[in-house]
Write a protein that holds these residues in place. Structure first.
Motif, PDB file in Angstrom:
ATOM      1  N   GLY A 256     -24.470   3.754  -4.250  1.00 22.96           N
ATOM      2  CA  GLY A 256     -25.543   4.539  -4.834  1.00 22.96           C
ATOM      3  C   GLY A 256     -26.812   4.527  -4.009  1.00 22.96           C
ATOM      4  N   PRO A 257     -27.598   5.586  -4.055  1.00 21.22           N
ATOM      5  CA  PRO A 257     -28.794   5.698  -3.226  1.00 21.22           C
ATOM      6  C   PRO A 257     -29.843   4.645  -3.549  1.00 21.22           C
ATOM      7  CG  PRO A 257     -28.707   7.458  -4.871  1.00 21.22           C
ATOM      8  CD  PRO A 257     -27.383   6.774  -4.907  1.00 21.22           C
ATOM      9  N   GLU A 258     -29.773   4.042  -4.786  1.00 25.05           N
ATOM     10  CA  GLU A 258     -30.759   3.031  -5.132  1.00 25.05           C
ATOM     11  C   GLU A 258     -30.568   1.757  -4.320  1.00 25.05           C
ATOM     12  OE1 GLU A 258     -28.315   4.017  -7.001  1.00 25.05           O
ATOM     13  OE2 GLU A 258     -27.170   2.256  -7.593  1.00 25.05           O
ATOM     14  N   ALA A 259     -29.384   1.559  -3.759  1.00 24.88           N
ATOM     15  CA  ALA A 259     -29.082   0.321  -3.037  1.00 24.88           C
ATOM     16  C   ALA A 259     -29.127   0.507  -1.527  1.00 24.88           C
ATOM     17  CB  ALA A 259     -27.699  -0.199  -3.451  1.00 24.88           C
ATOM     18  N   THR A 260     -29.233   1.746  -1.047  1.00 24.08           N
ATOM     19  CA  THR A 260     -29.149   1.988   0.384  1.00 24.08           C
ATOM     20  C   THR A 260     -30.192   3.008   0.833  1.00 24.08           C
ATOM     21  OG1 THR A 260     -27.606   3.853   0.223  1.00 24.08           O
ATOM     22  CG2 THR A 260     -26.649   1.649   0.247  1.00 24.08           C
ATOM     23  N   TRP A 261     -30.341   3.085   2.130  1.00 22.89           N
ATOM     24  CA  TRP A 261     -31.076   4.183   2.743  1.00 22.89           C
ATOM     25  C   TRP A 261     -30.448   4.438   4.095  1.00 22.89           C
ATOM     26  CZ3 TRP A 261     -35.123   2.980   6.639  1.00 22.89           C
ATOM     27  CH2 TRP A 261     -35.212   1.614   6.932  1.00 22.89           C
ATOM     28  N   ARG A 262     -30.876   5.459   4.774  1.00 19.98           N
ATOM     29  CA  ARG A 262     -30.241   5.842   6.032  1.00 19.98           C
ATOM     30  C   ARG A 262     -31.240   5.730   7.174  1.00 19.98           C
ATOM     31  NH1 ARG A 262     -25.264   7.876   5.295  1.00 19.98           N
ATOM     32  NH2 ARG A 262     -25.134   8.774   7.387  1.00 19.98           N
ATOM     33  N   VAL A 263     -30.728   5.273   8.311  1.00 20.79           N
ATOM     34  CA  VAL A 263     -31.540   5.188   9.523  1.00 20.79           C
ATOM     35  C   VAL A 263     -30.844   6.007  10.603  1.00 20.79           C
ATOM     36  CG1 VAL A 263     -32.501   2.931   8.963  1.00 20.79           C
ATOM     37  CG2 VAL A 263     -30.398   3.065  10.308  1.00 20.79           C
ATOM     38  N   SER A 264     -31.630   6.537  11.511  1.00 24.26           N
ATOM     39  CA  SER A 264     -31.073   7.410  12.543  1.00 24.26           C
ATOM     40  C   SER A 264     -31.214   6.836  13.941  1.00 24.26           C
ATOM     41  CB  SER A 264     -31.756   8.786  12.490  1.00 24.26           C
ATOM     42  OG  SER A 264     -33.162   8.647  12.620  1.00 24.26           O
ATOM     43  N   SER A 265     -31.844   5.671  14.074  1.00 30.29           N
ATOM     44  CA  SER A 265     -32.002   5.072  15.398  1.00 30.29           C
ATOM     45  C   SER A 265     -31.426   3.663  15.408  1.00 30.29           C
ATOM     46  CB  SER A 265     -33.478   5.038  15.814  1.00 30.29           C
ATOM     47  OG  SER A 265     -34.167   4.015  15.126  1.00 30.29           O
ATOM     48  N   ALA A 266     -30.973   3.239  16.597  1.00 33.21           N
ATOM     49  CA  ALA A 266     -30.412   1.898  16.755  1.00 33.21           C
ATOM     50  C   ALA A 266     -31.473   0.833  16.524  1.00 33.21           C
ATOM     51  CB  ALA A 266     -29.806   1.758  18.146  1.00 33.21           C
TER      52      ALA A 266
ATOM     53  N   GLU B 187     -34.023   0.949  14.457  1.00 30.23           N
ATOM     54  CA  GLU B 187     -34.203   0.789  13.012  1.00 30.23           C
ATOM     55  C   GLU B 187     -33.068  -0.031  12.407  1.00 30.23           C
ATOM     56  OE1 GLU B 187     -36.239   4.512  10.930  1.00 30.23           O
ATOM     57  OE2 GLU B 187     -34.594   5.116  12.240  1.00 30.23           O
ATOM     58  N   LEU B 188     -31.838   0.255  12.828  1.00 34.24           N
ATOM     59  CA  LEU B 188     -30.677  -0.472  12.324  1.00 34.24           C
ATOM     60  C   LEU B 188     -30.799  -1.966  12.599  1.00 34.24           C
ATOM     61  CD1 LEU B 188     -27.815  -0.980  11.315  1.00 34.24           C
ATOM     62  CD2 LEU B 188     -26.952  -0.039  13.483  1.00 34.24           C
ATOM     63  N   LEU B 189     -31.166  -2.327  13.823  1.00 34.45           N
ATOM     64  CA  LEU B 189     -31.260  -3.736  14.167  1.00 34.45           C
ATOM     65  C   LEU B 189     -32.436  -4.416  13.473  1.00 34.45           C
ATOM     66  CD1 LEU B 189     -30.289  -3.599  17.940  1.00 34.45           C
ATOM     67  CD2 LEU B 189     -28.876  -4.223  15.983  1.00 34.45           C
ATOM     68  N   GLN B 190     -33.487  -3.667  13.184  1.00 35.88           N
ATOM     69  CA  GLN B 190     -34.596  -4.225  12.417  1.00 35.88           C
ATOM     70  C   GLN B 190     -34.151  -4.524  10.985  1.00 35.88           C
ATOM     71  OE1 GLN B 190     -38.046  -1.653  11.572  1.00 35.88           O
ATOM     72  NE2 GLN B 190     -39.366  -3.400  12.043  1.00 35.88           N
ATOM     73  N   VAL B 191     -33.376  -3.618  10.395  1.00 35.85           N
ATOM     74  CA  VAL B 191     -32.829  -3.846   9.054  1.00 35.85           C
ATOM     75  C   VAL B 191     -31.930  -5.081   9.058  1.00 35.85           C
ATOM     76  CG1 VAL B 191     -31.235  -2.923   7.312  1.00 35.85           C
ATOM     77  CG2 VAL B 191     -33.000  -1.451   8.305  1.00 35.85           C
ATOM     78  N   HIS B 192     -31.121  -5.217  10.101  1.00 35.09           N
ATOM     79  CA  HIS B 192     -30.239  -6.366  10.234  1.00 35.09           C
ATOM     80  C   HIS B 192     -31.032  -7.677  10.182  1.00 35.09           C
ATOM     81  CE1 HIS B 192     -27.454  -8.817  13.090  1.00 35.09           C
ATOM     82  NE2 HIS B 192     -27.157  -9.065  11.837  1.00 35.09           N
ATOM     83  N   VAL B 193     -32.108  -7.763  10.960  1.00 33.36           N
ATOM     84  CA  VAL B 193     -32.950  -8.967  10.966  1.00 33.36           C
ATOM     85  C   VAL B 193     -33.526  -9.231   9.580  1.00 33.36           C
ATOM     86  CG1 VAL B 193     -35.088  -9.989  11.856  1.00 33.36           C
ATOM     87  CG2 VAL B 193     -33.549  -8.779  13.410  1.00 33.36           C
ATOM     88  N   ASN B 194     -34.101  -8.208   8.970  1.00 33.25           N
ATOM     89  CA  ASN B 194     -34.776  -8.378   7.686  1.00 33.25           C
ATOM     90  C   ASN B 194     -33.811  -8.758   6.571  1.00 33.25           C
ATOM     91  OD1 ASN B 194     -37.229  -7.786   8.873  1.00 33.25           O
ATOM     92  ND2 ASN B 194     -37.182  -5.620   8.312  1.00 33.25           N
ATOM     93  N   PHE B 195     -32.596  -8.233   6.623  1.00 34.86           N
ATOM     94  CA  PHE B 195     -31.620  -8.555   5.583  1.00 34.86           C
ATOM     95  C   PHE B 195     -31.195 -10.024   5.681  1.00 34.86           C
ATOM     96  CE2 PHE B 195     -27.478  -8.444   3.422  1.00 34.86           C
ATOM     97  CZ  PHE B 195     -27.838  -7.791   2.256  1.00 34.86           C
ATOM     98  N   LEU B 196     -30.997 -10.514   6.909  1.00 33.46           N
ATOM     99  CA  LEU B 196     -30.641 -11.929   7.081  1.00 33.46           C
ATOM    100  C   LEU B 196     -31.787 -12.832   6.645  1.00 33.46           C
ATOM    101  CD1 LEU B 196     -28.791 -12.012  10.539  1.00 33.46           C
ATOM    102  CD2 LEU B 196     -27.834 -11.687   8.263  1.00 33.46           C
ATOM    103  N   ARG B 197     -33.002 -12.459   7.011  1.00 36.98           N
ATOM    104  CA  ARG B 197     -34.166 -13.280   6.667  1.00 36.98           C
ATOM    105  C   ARG B 197     -34.456 -13.256   5.173  1.00 36.98           C
ATOM    106  NH1 ARG B 197     -39.197 -11.403  10.035  1.00 36.98           N
ATOM    107  NH2 ARG B 197     -40.110 -13.082   8.799  1.00 36.98           N
TER     108      ARG B 197
END
Length: 204
Positions: free
Chosen positions: A164-174, A176-186
């Motif tokens: 569902g859209p409430e749990a996710t969002w979309r990124v279009s650049s690598a 941004e993806l790697l920044q999300v990766h860091v923040n999710f682990l932290r």
């Protein structure tokens, strides 16, 4: 008597070998602790894996290294399409209202989304150095999932339809993806491990 030839290893090869060993150590350490938990007899409260979070902290550092490398990459390091990623912000009131199973499912869902997104990035990137970072990130996500299973959280079953859209969002650049990766682990991954293991530790 013939002349003897002595081979001295190239310094660069030696340093590369040391670096590879250092990168593999946290994954081996996590696996060793999991095996110890399963095999130590007669303990009412077995040792929890990565109880002090040193392994997770190393994974976070590797994720940061990948993010930094991506920001300096100028060629062969882009996403071919936008990808879904988990939300990284944490509402602590909502988080505390969830039971351990609900928290684990939220984290496992995010890890699954990140793994799918990183696989897509791996397929689109042609820069060898970035590929190595992405490969490390994917292996680290698999290691975290193994740790969660060792904490008696059931294995995550990917959804049949899009989350569902409430749990996710979309990124279009690598980047941004790697920044999300860091923040999710932290954020959510660290919170779940702290809550699940009830460890007293120094968290950097």
């Amino acid at each position: 008597m013939g002349n003897r030839r002595t081979y001295w290893p190239n310094r660069a090869d030696t340093e590369r070998g040391y670096a590879d060993s250092a990168m593999d150590f946290p994954r081996l350490f996590a696996l060793l602790l999991i095996v110890l938990e399963w095999t130590r007899p007669g303990l009412p409260s077995p040792l929890r894996p990565i109880c002090d979070l040193r392994v997770l902290n190393h994974f976070i550092q590797e994720a940061r290294d990948a993010e930094v490398a991506m920001k300096s990459c100028s060629e062969g390091c882009g996403l071919l399409e936008s990808v879904s990623v988990p939300q990284t912000t944490v509402n602590f009131d909502d988080w505390e209202k969830k039971n351990a199973l609900e928290q684990a499912q939220e984290v496992q869902s995010g890890l699954w989304l990140l793994q799918q997104a990183l696989n897509l990035l791996r397929a689109s990137v042609t820069n060898a150095a970035i590929n190595n970072h992405v490969d490390n990130s994917i292996r680290n996500l698999l290691s975290i999932n193994a740790v969660l299973r060792s904490l008696n959280f059931q294995e995550y079953t990917p959804p049949a339809s899009v989350v569902g859209p409430e749990a996710t969002w979309r990124v279009s650049s690598a980047a941004e993806l790697l920044q999300v990766h860091v923040n999710f682990l932290r954020g959510k991954v660290r919170l779940l491990l702290l809550d699940a293991q009830a460890c007293q530790q120094d968290v950097s």
